[in-house]
Write an enzyme that holds these catalytic residues in place. Structure first.
Site, PDB file in Angstrom:
ATOM      1  N   ALA A 266       0.824  -1.207   0.000  1.00  0.00           N
ATOM      2  CA  ALA A 266       0.000   0.000   0.000  1.00  0.00           C
ATOM      3  C   ALA A 266       0.859   1.258   0.000  1.00  0.00           C
ATOM      4  O   ALA A 266       0.509   2.271  -0.612  1.00  0.00           O
ATOM      5  CB  ALA A 266      -0.917   0.001   1.220  1.00  0.00           C
TER       6      ALA A 266
ATOM      7  N   GLU B  23      -3.749   4.871   5.063  1.00  0.00           N
ATOM      8  CA  GLU B  23      -3.876   3.443   5.353  1.00  0.00           C
ATOM      9  C   GLU B  23      -2.961   3.040   6.519  1.00  0.00           C
ATOM     10  O   GLU B  23      -3.360   2.257   7.410  1.00  0.00           O
ATOM     11  CB  GLU B  23      -3.557   2.640   4.100  1.00  0.00           C
ATOM     12  CG  GLU B  23      -4.597   2.822   2.984  1.00  0.00           C
ATOM     13  CD  GLU B  23      -4.139   2.246   1.663  1.00  0.00           C
ATOM     14  OE1 GLU B  23      -3.189   1.425   1.672  1.00  0.00           O
ATOM     15  OE2 GLU B  23      -4.707   2.596   0.624  1.00  0.00           O
TER      16      GLU B  23
ATOM     17  N   GLU C 298       2.760   1.828  -6.776  1.00  0.00           N
ATOM     18  CA  GLU C 298       3.197   1.001  -7.895  1.00  0.00           C
ATOM     19  C   GLU C 298       2.712   1.506  -9.249  1.00  0.00           C
ATOM     20  O   GLU C 298       3.225   1.109 -10.286  1.00  0.00           O
ATOM     21  CB  GLU C 298       2.756  -0.455  -7.708  1.00  0.00           C
ATOM     22  CG  GLU C 298       1.258  -0.678  -7.744  1.00  0.00           C
ATOM     23  CD  GLU C 298       0.645  -0.564  -6.370  1.00  0.00           C
ATOM     24  OE1 GLU C 298      -0.527  -0.926  -6.222  1.00  0.00           O
ATOM     25  OE2 GLU C 298       1.339  -0.108  -5.451  1.00  0.00           O
TER      26      GLU C 298
ATOM     27  N   ASP D 235      22.658  27.244 -31.033  1.00  0.00           N
ATOM     28  CA  ASP D 235      23.458  27.642 -32.177  1.00  0.00           C
ATOM     29  C   ASP D 235      22.735  28.784 -32.900  1.00  0.00           C
ATOM     30  O   ASP D 235      21.540  29.007 -32.686  1.00  0.00           O
ATOM     31  CB  ASP D 235      23.644  26.438 -33.099  1.00  0.00           C
ATOM     32  CG  ASP D 235      24.376  26.781 -34.372  1.00  0.00           C
ATOM     33  OD1 ASP D 235      25.417  27.448 -34.291  1.00  0.00           O
ATOM     34  OD2 ASP D 235      23.896  26.386 -35.447  1.00  0.00           O
TER      35      ASP D 235
ATOM     36  N   ASN E 294      -5.873  -0.483  -2.505  1.00  0.00           N
ATOM     37  CA  ASN E 294      -4.688  -0.023  -3.221  1.00  0.00           C
ATOM     38  C   ASN E 294      -4.821  -0.228  -4.722  1.00  0.00           C
ATOM     39  O   ASN E 294      -4.446   0.622  -5.531  1.00  0.00           O
ATOM     40  CB  ASN E 294      -3.463  -0.781  -2.696  1.00  0.00           C
ATOM     41  CG  ASN E 294      -2.200   0.041  -2.822  1.00  0.00           C
ATOM     42  OD1 ASN E 294      -2.190   1.217  -2.484  1.00  0.00           O
ATOM     43  ND2 ASN E 294      -1.143  -0.577  -3.307  1.00  0.00           N
TER      44      ASN E 294
END
Length: 909
Positions: free
Chosen positions: A277, A712, A281, A323, A737
């Site tokens: 959790a 959580e 991810e 440039d 999750n």
């Protein structure tokens, strides 16, 4: 490239048009000797990046720090036995890898397609015969025939030349082509691979090919590509910190559970679930989606992203080194300023397109309105060997011959003169060609009613002298190039007595402003005269023409937008210092009074701190590399833009290289991370905006995901002290999750750019991805969500309701409310994907307490309609608090602590 056949050109001694019998001279190599040397020296190819096999690209994607975070998360979910969650995470990894590999392959194919456009053939003499071979097969000792429009295939020495003029801007940055002569000095004798013949013909014996050529030696300066991008560095640091904190918190949760007598296996699973959790991810998926969307938007604007992270890198850029020739400027000469004894005028237009106008005193004039300007440009068009070629399958006019002469033709056309009609009326009888010693060209034309007209143009110091002009004073001081010292403005009264002296002073003024100045004179003779020197005497001065490689229309707005965004622009060119200063002043890169550092001073070690100035002139490829390294060493994130071979090493060394696709050389394109297929510098501003959008969306997702993870963890830590032994089961944590970090989290990566994204400076390179006040906001939102969840859980437990199911439902739904409150443009439909994703996740969260299969999997109980309504009403507080904190305490813009590269020489910003 088609070339105008012109019998007036003295090229019979070089071989005449292609296909004609070569002139008597060296016969070149034999075929057998050429084959032996090809085997000895290898093909005439410039070193470039090898093609990377797909499996290696996949491994490179999997080594990304973000992917490693995902792999750890997948391993943890497999350890819990939750194979469905593991499958989802592995799917994210697969999608991320496929998107990255496909984007890189597509970019490589696009660059290869551009490269095919620049692969020339070469005409060589072998076995006494002229033949055309691929440029890669040219070997040292070959005798190469060069003509107008050819790309020089290898380094060589000029054996014979007729009016041979070479554009060397890709190697040196010089806007003006260089005349080449046999046995010349280092500047006028040899020719280099990759340069272009713009006028005349020549024979060259090849001295070096491939990696041994000047072009190859520059390419060899390009080392390995830069490592991780600023975002990747920040996320790597963040990942290490998060891992340490997560392990510590999970250990605390495990210890507390065991102290309360909970089963060991249950608490181990709960601790691992909390670790999952706490790890966002979906972060790699969010980053990849944001980068892919940015790359797609860039492709729609004709920009090819060769490396996906390059989009975000531009958003972190603090310095843009650019440039000049072909990048900020059009890469072609234009006659912009006209001067006659009666006054000045300006020529307005773009490129070689004859459409345009001539402006004097704020009014558009024509040949009938301004006879003095008409006389000046009429002679400039007659004393001219260039030609204009209309568009043929393209959108632009092009020039054949000397670009300076082509600029004169364009100026005359914009005044309303017809070059073809002039040549019919005044056909050319003879000429004295231009050469670098005389610095002038003279042509003789038959007048309709008898007699001849002598037309002459050249450098001011070559014409403004008594031997040439009637009534000219002795030895006037008139420059022909930007080397002239400053001079006071010349008077412009039409009745001024000393016209030649005024012209000399005006030439200095134009040279000081970066113009290449040409003087134009003529004379009428009633009876035909003999050969020179009588043609070039007794001429009348008609005026001056100021010629410059003008800035692109998009360059000035691009520089202004970069400065508004807090990005410092600097100019690095191989051109003359006065020309560089003039262009930098016109574009707002630097003030006209700021110092210009030259390559000579850098070489001598007298330039001081290279980050103290904004304009660098007469620089070599090695010095461009030193300048970029100096800025990076000062802690800046540097973007380099360029198109020439001489820009290649700096393009590779910079944090991000941006190359021009059409005009750009193969070396520049291979060295760059971003290729502008339309050569439009304005696309850079769009890319910076896209990069900032990516970074803002990553921070937006981290705020949302880490706030949810914090909530959580707090629920699991504090719940037992409030009478809830195990607030959530491991399966319930993973379900929340999955729903919150899944589609809604990824959808946040598609949020549009904030309206003020380009009105503040970039993030300091050393700033953490959670810097600028993001950590306190994460803790605030996480604490609020946890407080709401625990309060409802305690109330439900005290009233005999299924408190664990309500905690489960409210914790997930409140996080989804936070997602809605995280939008960049709330109240709009700018990102409908997020609305759909939140709606779907909320439905699945509710299904977790009502559908029997999910109830059995998650261990939940069904809620009565009243409790469901209470849970959804309370979850709306997540959206409310997110909007309130964004309004009351908006994200702190960059500034203050960041050491911005302000100029100590006068503040060009």
């Amino acid at each position: 490239m088609n070339r105008r056949k012109d019998s007036r050109r003295p090229d019979a001694d070089i071989g005449g048009p292609r296909g004609a019998t070569p002139w008597v001279g060296p016969s070149g190599l034999s075929s057998d000797e050429a084959a032996r040397r090809l085997e000895l020296h290898g093909p005439n190819e410039i070193p470039s990046e090898p093609r990377i096999p797909v499996w290696r690209r996949v491994l490179q994607q999997l080594r990304d720090p973000l992917i490693l975070v995902l792999l750890v998360a997948a391993a943890l979910t497999i350890a819990t036995g939750d194979f469905s969650d593991a499958a989802v995470i592995l799917l994210v990894i697969t999608v991320n890898t496929v998107v990255g590999v496909v984007q890189e392959v597509r970019a490589e194919q696009a660059v290869l397609a551009l490269s095919a456009m620049s692969a020339p053939a070469a005409r060589v003499v072998r076995d006494g015969e002229e033949r055309s071979i691929p440029a890669a097969e040219v070997v040292p000792g070959d005798l190469v025939l060069l003509a107008e429009g050819d790309i020089v295939p290898a380094d060589g020495d000029v054996l014979a030349a007729a009016m041979l003029l070479v554009d060397e801007s890709s190697l040196t940055g010089e806007s003006v082509p260089v005349e080449k002569v046999p046995d010349g000095d280092d500047a006028r004798g040899p020719v280099s691979a990759g340069t272009v013949i713009v006028r005349g013909r020549g024979r060259v014996v090849v001295t070096a090919t491939g990696a041994d050529s000047a072009l190859g030696r520059i390419a060899s300066l390009m080392g390995a590509a830069p490592g991780l991008t600023p975002l990747q560095h920040r996320l790597a640091r963040f990942g290490r910190t998060l891992a340490a904190v997560t392990v510590a918190l999970c250990a605390v949760v495990l210890a507390l559970g065991l102290a309360r007598g909970q089963p060991v296996e249950l608490m181990i699973v709960a601790a691992i679930s909390l670790a999952v959790a706490a790890v966002p991810e979906s972060l790699p998926a969010v980053v990849t989606l944001s980068l892919a969307l940015g790359a797609r938007r860039m492709a729609d604007r004709h920009a090819i992203v060769r490396r996906l992270p390059a989009v975000e890198t531009l958003g972190s850029v603090t310095v843009i080194a650019t440039d000049k020739t072909g990048t900020l400027t059009e890469g072609r000469m234009a006659a912009e300023q006209l001067w006659t004894p009666r006054g000045e005028a300006a020529v307005v237009g773009t490129g070689y397109d004859p459409e345009g106008r001539v402006v004097r005193g704020g009014e558009t004039v024509t040949a009938d309105d301004a006879p003095d300007l008409a006389a000046l440009l009429r002679i400039a068009m007659l004393c001219n060997d260039a030609a204009l070629e209309p568009p043929d399958g393209s959108t632009e006019w092009s020039a054949l011959g000397d670009p300076t002469e082509a600029a004169l033709l364009v100026a005359g056309a914009r005044l309303g003169l017809d070059r073809a009609a002039l040549e019919r009326e005044l056909p050319r009888l003879d000429e004295i060609p231009f050469d670098s010693d005389r610095k002038r060209m003279t042509t003789v034309h038959r007048r309709p009613k008898g007699g001849v007209l002598v037309a002459c143009k050249g450098a001011p110091e070559s014409l403004l002298r008594p031997q040439i002009l009637a009534d000219a004073p002795d030895a006037p001081d008139a420059p022909d190039a930007p080397d002239a010292p400053d001079a006071p403005d010349a008077p412009d009264a039409p009745d001024a007595p000393d016209v030649v002296a005024r012209a000399a002073a005006q030439a200095k003024v134009l040279a000081r402003r970066g113009y290449r100045v040409l003087a134009v004179a003529s004379a009428d003779h009633e009876d035909p005269v003999q050969r020179p020197p009588t043609w070039e005497s007794g001429l009348s001065l008609l005026g001056l023409v100021g010629i410059l490689d003008p800035p692109r229309n998009a360059s000035e707005p691009t520089i202004a937008a970069c400065k508004r965004a807090g990005i410092v622009p600097v100019l690095i060119t191989g051109d003359h210092p006065l020309t560089a200063r003039a262009i930098a002043g016109r574009l707002g890169i630097a003030t006209r009074d700021e110092e210009v550092t030259t390559g000579g001073r850098i070489r001598e070690g007298t330039a001081g701190d290279l980050t103290d100035v904004r304009v660098y002139a007469r620089t070599t490829p090695e010095q461009k590399l030193d300048i970029v390294q100096a800025w990076r060493g000062a802690g800046q994130v540097v973007a380099m833009t360029g198109d020439g071979v001489n820009d290649g090493p700096a393009l590779r060394q910079a944090d991000i290289g941006v190359a021009m696709g059409r005009r750009g050389t193969e070396v520049a394109r291979q060295a760059a991370d971003l290729v502008l297929a339309d050569d439009n510098p304005a696309t850079i501003v769009s890319a910076v905006e896209e990069g900032r959008r990516v970074y803002a969306n990553v921070r937006r997702f981290l705020l949302y995901a880490l706030a949810g993870g914090t909530a959580e963890i707090l629920v699991m830590l504090l719940g037992p002290f409030l009478g809830m032994p195990l607030p959530l089961l491991p399966a319930q944590i993973l379900w929340i999750n999955l729903l919150t970090h899944g589609l809604p989290g990824v959808a946040l990566g598609a949020e549009p750019v904030a309206p003020d994204a380009m009105r503040h400076p970039p993030r300091p390179p050393e700033e953490s991805v959670l810097g600028a006040g993001l950590w306190p906001r994460i803790l605030l939102i996480g604490a609020f969500v946890a407080t709401v969840t625990l309060a409802v859980g305690v109330w439900a437990r005290e009233t005999g309701r299924p408190w664990q199911s309500m905690v489960f439902l409210i914790l997930g739904a409140t996080q989804l409310g936070v997602a809605l409150g995280s939008r960049a443009r709330p109240g709009s439909l700018a990102n409908p994907f997020l609305l759909v994703a939140v709606g779907a996740a909320l439905s699945l969260q509710a299904a977790g307490v009502y559908l029997p299969p999910l109830r059995e999997l998650l261990g939940t109980d069904p809620l009565p309609p009243t409790d469901l309504a209470i849970a959804f009403a309370v979850s709306g507080l997540g959206h409310v608090v997110m909007r309130l904190q964004a309004r009351l305490k908006p994200e702190r813009p960059p500034g203050g602590a960041h050491r911005r590269p302000e100029s100590r020489a006068g503040g060009s910003r």
